[in-house]
Motif scaffolding. Sequence first.
Motif, PDB file in Angstrom:
ATOM      1  N   ILE A  66       2.072   9.391  19.433  1.00 39.74           N
ATOM      2  CA  ILE A  66       1.648   9.392  20.841  1.00 39.74           C
ATOM      3  C   ILE A  66       0.796   8.148  21.129  1.00 39.74           C
ATOM      4  N   ALA A  67       1.240   7.019  20.557  1.00 40.19           N
ATOM      5  CA  ALA A  67       0.670   5.693  20.858  1.00 40.19           C
ATOM      6  C   ALA A  67      -0.804   5.568  20.478  1.00 40.19           C
ATOM      7  N   LEU A  68      -1.171   6.152  19.346  1.00 39.08           N
ATOM      8  CA  LEU A  68      -2.543   6.090  18.836  1.00 39.08           C
ATOM      9  C   LEU A  68      -3.574   6.667  19.805  1.00 39.08           C
ATOM     10  N   HIS A  69      -3.191   7.757  20.443  1.00 38.06           N
ATOM     11  CA  HIS A  69      -4.119   8.536  21.266  1.00 38.06           C
ATOM     12  C   HIS A  69      -4.404   9.836  20.527  1.00 38.06           C
ATOM     13  N   THR A  70      -5.431  10.540  20.960  1.00 40.31           N
ATOM     14  CA  THR A  70      -5.687  11.859  20.391  1.00 40.31           C
ATOM     15  C   THR A  70      -4.784  12.866  21.104  1.00 40.31           C
ATOM     16  N   PRO A  71      -4.383  13.928  20.417  1.00 42.10           N
ATOM     17  CA  PRO A  71      -3.568  14.938  21.090  1.00 42.10           C
ATOM     18  C   PRO A  71      -4.238  15.481  22.367  1.00 42.10           C
ATOM     19  N   PHE A  72      -5.550  15.674  22.326  1.00 43.97           N
ATOM     20  CA  PHE A  72      -6.221  16.222  23.502  1.00 43.97           C
ATOM     21  C   PHE A  72      -6.161  15.267  24.690  1.00 43.97           C
ATOM     22  N   SER A  73      -6.307  13.953  24.455  1.00 40.64           N
ATOM     23  CA  SER A  73      -6.272  13.018  25.591  1.00 40.64           C
ATOM     24  C   SER A  73      -4.886  12.967  26.226  1.00 40.64           C
ATOM     25  N   VAL A  74      -3.841  13.150  25.429  1.00 44.26           N
ATOM     26  CA  VAL A  74      -2.495  13.209  26.005  1.00 44.26           C
ATOM     27  C   VAL A  74      -2.317  14.536  26.737  1.00 44.26           C
ATOM     28  N   HIS A  75      -2.807  15.623  26.133  1.00 43.66           N
ATOM     29  CA  HIS A  75      -2.649  16.959  26.721  1.00 43.66           C
ATOM     30  C   HIS A  75      -3.391  17.087  28.054  1.00 43.66           C
ATOM     31  N   ASN A  76      -4.590  16.519  28.126  1.00 39.92           N
ATOM     32  CA  ASN A  76      -5.352  16.683  29.372  1.00 39.92           C
ATOM     33  C   ASN A  76      -5.092  15.566  30.385  1.00 39.92           C
ATOM     34  N   GLY A  77      -4.220  14.618  30.042  1.00 46.23           N
ATOM     35  CA  GLY A  77      -3.800  13.600  31.012  1.00 46.23           C
ATOM     36  C   GLY A  77      -4.645  12.346  31.079  1.00 46.23           C
ATOM     37  N   THR A  78      -5.617  12.172  30.191  1.00 47.24           N
ATOM     38  CA  THR A  78      -6.461  10.966  30.251  1.00 47.24           C
ATOM     39  C   THR A  78      -5.890   9.801  29.450  1.00 47.24           C
ATOM     40  N   ALA A  79      -4.834  10.023  28.684  1.00 47.42           N
ATOM     41  CA  ALA A  79      -4.284   8.972  27.818  1.00 47.42           C
ATOM     42  C   ALA A  79      -3.786   7.765  28.599  1.00 47.42           C
ATOM     43  N   HIS A  80      -3.222   7.962  29.764  1.00 45.09           N
ATOM     44  CA  HIS A  80      -2.705   6.818  30.534  1.00 45.09           C
ATOM     45  C   HIS A  80      -3.838   5.911  31.012  1.00 45.09           C
ATOM     46  N   ALA A  81      -4.952   6.492  31.428  1.00 47.38           N
ATOM     47  CA  ALA A  81      -6.106   5.672  31.819  1.00 47.38           C
ATOM     48  C   ALA A  81      -6.658   4.924  30.603  1.00 47.38           C
ATOM     49  N   ILE A  82      -6.703   5.583  29.466  1.00 46.99           N
ATOM     50  CA  ILE A  82      -7.167   4.938  28.233  1.00 46.99           C
ATOM     51  C   ILE A  82      -6.208   3.807  27.865  1.00 46.99           C
TER      52      ILE A  82
END
Length: 188
Positions: A136-152
Amino acid sequence: HGPVRGLYYDLYVMIDIYSRCVVHWEVHVTETGELAKDFISAAIRANAGIAPRYVHSDRGTSMTSQKVSALLSDLGIIKSHSRPKVSNDNPYSEAHFKTLKYCPAFPGEFGSLQDARAFCSRFFDYYNHDHYHTGIALHTPFSVHNGTAHAIQRQRAQTIENYRVASPGRFTRTPALLKIPKMAWINE
């Protein structure tokens, strides 16, 4: 396994395969249809009341039981139990359990049910919030799950671009970030 020969603990885990986030987990001394039904209900509550469209599980008696089948049917959840022509039924679960079992802190045996639950609590908290997952592109599972991964991801791209502009001689080509997948599936 537990402290006594022949005593094994059963780990129930609900994983969102897109984000790799462990939505809910429980450890019990047995596996039954009633426990599986209660587990699925608790997993939906833990996921802000959002039920999955699909549940993919093994063909164990608890997950194929009448109680689980009735619950999934009542909730409009499609159940899936196999993948055609492959040896690993659920690659996401297989990879996840391998991460769990090969964790350096994973004990050879648990002293008690409470010890197994305490270990899983620490492990899944770490996995969801601190483990940077390559799938998941070196993101945490929680950041992808809660939708903050794109901003990160946008912030990472800006940081890299700022550094590239400030140090153009350091780069022979423009660096590219891993891409966050658009979807995930078991049986497409």
